[in-house]
Design a protein around this motif. Structure first.
Motif, PDB file in Angstrom:
ATOM      1  N   LYS A   5      35.120 -66.620 -91.079  1.00 53.31           N
ATOM      2  CA  LYS A   5      34.315 -67.322 -90.071  1.00 53.31           C
ATOM      3  C   LYS A   5      34.857 -67.061 -88.670  1.00 53.31           C
ATOM      4  CE  LYS A   5      33.291 -71.818 -88.220  1.00 53.31           C
ATOM      5  NZ  LYS A   5      33.858 -73.092 -87.974  1.00 53.31           N
ATOM      6  N   GLU A   6      36.173 -67.065 -88.536  1.00 49.53           N
ATOM      7  CA  GLU A   6      36.791 -66.867 -87.228  1.00 49.53           C
ATOM      8  C   GLU A   6      36.447 -65.497 -86.646  1.00 49.53           C
ATOM      9  OE1 GLU A   6      38.590 -67.858 -89.958  1.00 49.53           O
ATOM     10  OE2 GLU A   6      38.658 -69.984 -89.447  1.00 49.53           O
ATOM     11  N   HIS A   7      36.322 -64.506 -87.503  1.00 49.10           N
ATOM     12  CA  HIS A   7      35.979 -63.150 -87.064  1.00 49.10           C
ATOM     13  C   HIS A   7      34.580 -63.128 -86.438  1.00 49.10           C
ATOM     14  CE1 HIS A   7      36.618 -58.867 -86.926  1.00 49.10           C
ATOM     15  NE2 HIS A   7      35.576 -58.610 -87.692  1.00 49.10           N
ATOM     16  N   GLU A   9      32.941 -65.824 -85.314  1.00 45.29           N
ATOM     17  CA  GLU A   9      32.948 -66.688 -84.129  1.00 45.29           C
ATOM     18  C   GLU A   9      33.538 -65.954 -82.924  1.00 45.29           C
ATOM     19  OE1 GLU A   9      33.701 -71.308 -83.026  1.00 45.29           O
ATOM     20  OE2 GLU A   9      35.054 -70.427 -84.500  1.00 45.29           O
ATOM     21  N   LYS A  10      34.572 -65.177 -83.131  1.00 41.13           N
ATOM     22  CA  LYS A  10      35.155 -64.371 -82.053  1.00 41.13           C
ATOM     23  C   LYS A  10      34.123 -63.387 -81.512  1.00 41.13           C
ATOM     24  CE  LYS A  10      39.052 -61.175 -81.239  1.00 41.13           C
ATOM     25  NZ  LYS A  10      38.380 -59.974 -80.811  1.00 41.13           N
TER      26      LYS A  10
END
Length: 174
Positions: A5-7, A9-10
């Motif tokens: 998810k962080e990938h 979102e970034k």
């Protein structure tokens, strides 16, 4: 998918930052369009259809809305999140400099583009194959500086660039 998810979102943040650098900040919904293959690569999953991807995304990004547009997935980012990016997330120095130089001069030479990269660190530069849509690709050896692949084209007296995630760039040159 939660671990990736962080990938995504970034990437969403970086797309918003690029738009804000080019167009300025406006507190409004931003719509981003991703090919299904790109989202599968970012999230390291294998959805076969856009609807399936939208369901997956809605489970981890409840404040965003999602829709299918053919082979693309639309991610609608609400105004409050767009404002958060503008106020709270530091703009990458390289991206800000690259856009500023292109705004000052749309007739940059290829050597001037290379100079921008050189100011920020070691980079790779490759000539694109004959018949490709671009003339050159440049990217940093250290992806912490900037993880995108910048494809450059000299066209009718103008220099243009498009930036791609590594996975999308690899698909582009296949």
């Amino acid at each position: 998918m939660l671990e990736r998810k962080e990938h995504l979102e970034k990437n969403i943040i970086e797309q918003i930052q690029e738009a804000q650098l080019k167009l300025g900040f406006v507190k409004e919904t931003v719509r981003l369009y991703y090919p299904l293959d790109s989202l599968n690569a970012i999230l390291n999953i294998h959805c076969q259809e856009g609807n399936e991807m939208c369901i997956q995304l809605a489970s981890v990004f409840p404040d965003f809305t999602f829709g299918c547009r053919g082979e693309r997935v639309e991610i609608s980012v609400p105004p409050d999140y767009v404002e958060y990016v503008h106020r709270e997330v530091k703009t990458p120095a390289f991206l800000a400099e690259m856009i500023a130089r292109f705004q000052e001069n749309q007739h940059l030479t290829f050597q001037q583009v290379q100079q921008i990269f050189a100011e920020f660190g070691e980079y790779e530069c490759q000539k694109m194959p004959e018949g490709a849509d671009f003339d050159y690709v440049l990217y940093f050896e250290n992806p912490d500086i900037d993880s995108y692949y910048y494809c450059i084209r000299m066209e009718m007296g103008h220099t243009i660039y498009h930036r791609f995630m590594k996975e999308d760039y690899e698909q582009l040159i296949l």
